[in-house]
Design a protein around this motif. Structure first.
Motif, PDB file in Angstrom:
ATOM      1  N   GLY A   2      -6.050  -7.845   2.482  1.00  0.00           N
ATOM      2  CA  GLY A   2      -6.133  -6.605   3.237  1.00  0.00           C
ATOM      3  C   GLY A   2      -4.852  -5.812   3.156  1.00  0.00           C
ATOM      4  N   PHE A   3      -4.815  -4.726   3.890  1.00  0.00           N
ATOM      5  CA  PHE A   3      -3.659  -3.844   3.851  1.00  0.00           C
ATOM      6  C   PHE A   3      -3.143  -3.583   5.240  1.00  0.00           C
ATOM      7  N   ILE A   4      -1.846  -3.528   5.367  1.00  0.00           N
ATOM      8  CA  ILE A   4      -1.195  -3.204   6.628  1.00  0.00           C
ATOM      9  C   ILE A   4      -0.244  -2.064   6.369  1.00  0.00           C
ATOM     10  N   PHE A   5      -0.448  -0.943   7.041  1.00  0.00           N
ATOM     11  CA  PHE A   5       0.458   0.194   6.846  1.00  0.00           C
ATOM     12  C   PHE A   5       1.691   0.014   7.700  1.00  0.00           C
ATOM     13  N   GLN A   6       2.858   0.023   7.056  1.00  0.00           N
ATOM     14  CA  GLN A   6       4.131   0.038   7.749  1.00  0.00           C
ATOM     15  C   GLN A   6       5.026   1.025   7.030  1.00  0.00           C
ATOM     16  N   PRO A   7       6.067   1.528   7.676  1.00  0.00           N
ATOM     17  CA  PRO A   7       6.865   2.586   7.088  1.00  0.00           C
ATOM     18  C   PRO A   7       7.454   2.262   5.724  1.00  0.00           C
ATOM     19  N   TRP A   9       6.787  -0.762   3.579  1.00  0.00           N
ATOM     20  CA  TRP A   9       6.200  -1.696   2.624  1.00  0.00           C
ATOM     21  C   TRP A   9       4.697  -1.752   2.786  1.00  0.00           C
ATOM     22  N   PHE A  10       4.041  -2.183   1.706  1.00  0.00           N
ATOM     23  CA  PHE A  10       2.600  -2.318   1.715  1.00  0.00           C
ATOM     24  C   PHE A  10       2.203  -3.628   1.051  1.00  0.00           C
ATOM     25  N   MET A  11       1.153  -4.243   1.560  1.00  0.00           N
ATOM     26  CA  MET A  11       0.488  -5.306   0.834  1.00  0.00           C
ATOM     27  C   MET A  11      -0.682  -4.666   0.128  1.00  0.00           C
ATOM     28  N   PHE A  12      -1.051  -5.181  -1.026  1.00  0.00           N
ATOM     29  CA  PHE A  12      -2.133  -4.523  -1.735  1.00  0.00           C
ATOM     30  C   PHE A  12      -3.009  -5.502  -2.499  1.00  0.00           C
ATOM     31  N   TYR A 204      -8.541   3.911  -2.266  1.00  0.00           N
ATOM     32  CA  TYR A 204      -8.301   3.964  -0.821  1.00  0.00           C
ATOM     33  C   TYR A 204      -9.250   3.032  -0.071  1.00  0.00           C
ATOM     34  N   SER A 205     -10.483   2.936  -0.523  1.00  0.00           N
ATOM     35  CA  SER A 205     -11.440   2.066   0.170  1.00  0.00           C
ATOM     36  C   SER A 205     -11.033   0.598   0.062  1.00  0.00           C
ATOM     37  N   VAL A 206     -10.301   0.243  -0.997  1.00  0.00           N
ATOM     38  CA  VAL A 206      -9.769  -1.106  -1.130  1.00  0.00           C
ATOM     39  C   VAL A 206      -8.505  -1.255  -0.292  1.00  0.00           C
ATOM     40  N   TYR A 207      -7.687  -0.221  -0.314  1.00  0.00           N
ATOM     41  CA  TYR A 207      -6.438  -0.234   0.456  1.00  0.00           C
ATOM     42  C   TYR A 207      -6.689  -0.405   1.953  1.00  0.00           C
ATOM     43  N   ASP A 208      -7.663   0.335   2.473  1.00  0.00           N
ATOM     44  CA  ASP A 208      -7.953   0.288   3.908  1.00  0.00           C
ATOM     45  C   ASP A 208      -9.427  -0.044   4.098  1.00  0.00           C
ATOM     46  N   ARG A 209      -9.712  -1.324   4.150  1.00  0.00           N
ATOM     47  CA  ARG A 209     -11.122  -1.742   4.220  1.00  0.00           C
ATOM     48  C   ARG A 209     -11.744  -1.438   5.574  1.00  0.00           C
TER      49      ARG A 209
END
Length: 406
Positions: A2-7, A9-12, A204-209
């Motif tokens: 999954g993805f977690i938005f932080q200022p 860094w990103f997981m992808f 984007y749909s993969v980035y933010d499920r």
């Protein structure tokens, strides 16, 4: 993953598709298409592989285009842009304006942040007058915060197109041809425009499920792709939905459309306060904002409004935030107020979806919109909406926590 938005860094994780670009007409009758399209098409040599098994369909038959790349309408030539020829004076004035903007932003945007800190009122005034079309893509990235996200996450977009699949793929494919169908860039079936749009939305749909894909998102991504590359468009979409600069927009597309409901409540209250006679008439005719204003917020006026007006609204929207959507909506109703208060239900619905040509002039409606003050009232109405729906606003939560610490 999954993805977690932080200022910072990103997981992808991602899907396995990259775009394929081929040549398209790039010259309108009145001059070149927006600079972002030409720049994007010139990058076709960078493509790596086809996104799916479909071959591009035939190119559409050549037809006259307006200055933005939309097919000219036979009946109404003004529906997607200004179609009258420009005088030498207008060209010279535009060139002067471009020089001012280039000096303001510096090479590749290097001077932008410094200029904004020194002269914020000049920046705001110039943005409200309209960003020069040839600089629009770069300036949009600067004012939205998406350029910073791109620089902090090199290679992430490409990774999003290489790994995993999206549960929204079929929905995206189904809707692709409905996004700006009269624009030359998106007309060719499985062509470069449709493929790029598919890639951005799928990524984007993969980035933010949690958000995935919702139909209105196509118009946001499509508009951005006319002025920047896929990767730039993707990060600007991230900046908007995750709130890099302004309040996050993702609630517009989550299950139940919670942010749409909040915005419609706020707009209804503002409309009745600013135009009580019209508000009373709407109540009598059982007209509510969901019948006409939902798409204003979901697509930020890019769905059915003239393109030259949508661009000017987006200039302000990316710099000042969603309040411009409320202000433009109120300005449109004010412009048509005297006619709307006389109409019965059926004609009201039609009128609210088909505003007169005069109301579609950005030099008319935007000054009206900018004269309307809504910021403080919007915050009050948000707290009222949260209270009615059993939610505690962020500012109220902060105040409560501070009181507990004392």
């Amino acid at each position: 993953m999954g993805f977690i938005f932080q200022p910072n860094w990103f997981m992808f994780s991602s899907s396995s598709d990259l775009r394929l670009v081929s040549a398209l007409p790039c010259q309108g009758e009145l001059g070149p298409l927006p600079c972002g399209i030409l720049k994007f098409l010139s990058n076709s040599s960078m493509e790596k592989k086809k996104i799916d098994e479909y071959e591009p369909g035939p190119l559409p038959s050549p037809r006259p285009l307006d200055r933005f790349g939309f097919l000219k309408q036979e009946v109404n030539n003004s529906s997607h842009g200004l179609t009258k020829g420009r005088s030498a004076y207008e060209f010279e004035r535009e060139e002067r304006r471009v020089r001012k903007w280039r000096k303001m932003i510096g090479v590749g945007g290097s001077d932008w942040k410094h200029y904004v800190r020194r002269k914020p009122h000049v920046v705001k005034r110039r943005i409200r007058k309209g960003i020069p079309d040839c600089l629009r893509g770069l300036v949009w990235q600067l004012i939205s915060g998406s350029r910073d996200l791109l620089l902090m996450n090199p290679g992430v977009y490409e990774q999003l197109l290489i790994y995993e699949t999206s549960a929204s793929e079929l929905d995206i494919i189904r809707d692709i041809s409905r996004t700006f169908p009269s624009h030359v860039f998106f007309q060719q079936r499985h062509g470069p425009g449709q493929r790029s749009l598919y890639n951005v939305l799928k990524a984007y749909s993969v980035y933010d499920r949690d958000v995935g894909y919702v139909q209105g998102m196509g118009f946001l991504a499509g508009l951005l792709l006319l002025y920047m590359s896929e990767e730039d468009a993707f990060w600007l979409l991230v900046a908007l939905l995750k709130g890099a600069v302004h309040a996050p927009m993702e609630g517009l597309y989550q299950v139940g459309l919670p942010l749409v409901q909040q915005y419609l409540f706020q707009f209804d209250c503002l409309m009745k306060e600013h135009m009580p006679k019209l508000g009373e008439h709407f109540t009598q005719e059982i007209i509510n904002p969901s019948m006409y204003a939902s798409q204003w917020f979901i697509t930020v006026f890019s769905y059915s409004f003239p393109f030259h007006l949508a661009l000017r609204i987006w200039d302000v929207f990316l710099y000042e935030g969603v309040k411009i959507v409320f202000k433009v909506g109120l300005a449109l109703l004010k412009y048509c107020h005297d006619d709307l208060v006389k109409l019965p239900f059926e004609k009201l619905v039609h009128a609210l979806r088909n505003f007169p040509e005069g109301a579609m002039d950005p030099d008319t409606v935007l000054p009206m919109a900018n004269s309307i003050k809504v910021s403080r009232r919007l915050e009050e109405l948000k707290q009222e909406y949260d209270k009615k729906n059993g939610k505690r606003s962020h500012s109220t939560e902060i105040n409560r926590n501070q009181e507990e610490l004392q």
